[in-house]
Design an enzyme around this catalytic site. Structure first.
Site, mmCIF file in Angstrom:
data_model
loop_
_atom_site.group_PDB
_atom_site.id
_atom_site.type_symbol
_atom_site.label_atom_id
_atom_site.label_comp_id
_atom_site.label_asym_id
_atom_site.label_seq_id
_atom_site.Cartn_x
_atom_site.Cartn_y
_atom_site.Cartn_z
ATOM 1 N N ARG A 34 -5.694 9.552 19.962
ATOM 2 C CA ARG A 34 -4.280 9.580 19.704
ATOM 3 C C ARG A 34 -4.121 10.306 18.526
ATOM 4 O O ARG A 34 -3.205 11.098 18.485
ATOM 5 C CB ARG A 34 -3.676 8.055 19.581
ATOM 6 C CG ARG A 34 -3.787 7.248 21.103
ATOM 7 C CD ARG A 34 -3.156 6.097 20.942
ATOM 8 N NE ARG A 34 -1.616 6.111 20.792
ATOM 9 C CZ ARG A 34 -0.946 5.098 20.557
ATOM 10 N NH1 ARG A 34 -1.359 4.033 20.442
ATOM 11 N NH2 ARG A 34 0.438 5.315 20.275
ATOM 12 N N CYS A 79 -0.168 2.768 12.248
ATOM 13 C CA CYS A 79 -0.651 2.653 13.642
ATOM 14 C C CYS A 79 0.373 3.357 14.484
ATOM 15 O O CYS A 79 1.098 4.376 14.283
ATOM 16 C CB CYS A 79 -1.337 1.400 13.783
ATOM 17 S SG CYS A 79 0.139 0.511 13.776
#
Length: 283
Positions: A180, A238
């Site tokens: 990611r 995050c």
């Protein structure tokens, strides 16, 4: 004070003169809803068996506000958060231990919020519920109302501009999975990639196969390899400020203070005007 507690230490503390308040924050990041499947139900898991005396806390409803422009898990309304903590029996003078189903993310979010809002004595059960070898109960306790009033701290919190600045002046760690970060896949947010200057530091690499944190010296060595030095400003983000809290907790175990960008990638990537970096290079 150590930020984590082992199951054996918790058993001893619970039998002592000043037992901790126990918070059960079972939660899982789930993309099942997008496929038409029911999401993980933390309350149902709690009702099926929890640590004796533990009170369930709903991460989505009590540890975050509704999703929106500030991300999927923005800071909670402090009145809602404070009421939830008092309902669970949290007082400013009582220790608190938080746990979840083992991943540690949900528990870390509660730990971070309590610390950020001024609670002096809160720890996370290392390894979560799977580490507990004692009995479980299914009855729902009704603890006496606590007196904790959250007062947000001036430090330890980043917004988007602060995260961007820290990526240039200090170390900004990206706690998401490497793919990611690199922008190879993005199952949830508008676009893949990372904040320019951020360093890939998957939070899953802070724990062993049993879900417990690596020893403090190993964590310290890991963060040093990522560019963290004593005294340098450190921040973490995050996807939505949950697994990032777990990395802030890992840093605390290593003796390194760090700030959390709560909006994280879900906020950053929602604005097409913000720059996005892709690939393994921070820039």
């Amino acid at each position: 004070m150590n930020a984590i507690i082992s199951a054996s230490e918790l058993a001893g503390a619970s039998a002592g003169a000043n037992p901790p308040v126990l918070l059960d924050v079972r939660w899982q990041l789930s993309v099942a809803a997008a496929a038409g499947e029911p999401p993980f139900d933390g309350r149902a898991a709690y009702e099926a068996g929890h640590l004796p005396g533990a009170v369930f806390v709903d991460l989505d409803e009590e540890l975050a506000s509704a999703p929106g422009g500030h991300g999927r898990h923005p800071l909670p309304d402090l009145a809602v958060f404070g009421a939830a903590m008092r309902r669970a029996g949290v007082s400013s003078g009582t220790p608190v231990v938080v746990y979840d189903g083992g991943m540690g993310w949900g528990a870390a979010r509660a730990w971070w919020l309590l610390r950020w809002t001024g609670h002096p004595d809160v720890r996370v059960l290392d390894g979560g519920l799977p580490s507990w070898e004692g009995p479980l109960e299914t009855s729902v306790p009704q603890p006496a109302e606590g007196d904790f009033v959250p007062v947000p701290g001036a430090a330890g919190l980043l917004d988007a501009d602060g995260a961007a600045a820290l990526a240039r002046s200090g170390v900004l760690l990206d706690a998401r999975a490497g793919e990611r970060y690199r922008g190879e896949v993005e199952p949830i947010d508008r676009v893949g990639g990372h904040i320019p200057g951020a360093v890939s530091a998957p939070t899953t690499e802070n724990v062993g196969a049993d879900g417990r944190f690596l020893p403090a010296d190993e964590l310290s060595a890991r963060f040093k390899e990522l560019g963290v030095s004593r005294g340098s400003p450190v921040g973490v983000y995050c996807g939505s400020g949950v697994s990032g809290a777990h990395e802030v907790l890992a840093l605390a175990v290593a003796g390194i203070p760090a700030a959390l960008y709560v909006g994280s990638w879900s906020e950053w990537s929602s604005d097409p005007g913000r720059p996005v970096a892709v690939g393994p290079d921070p820039q």
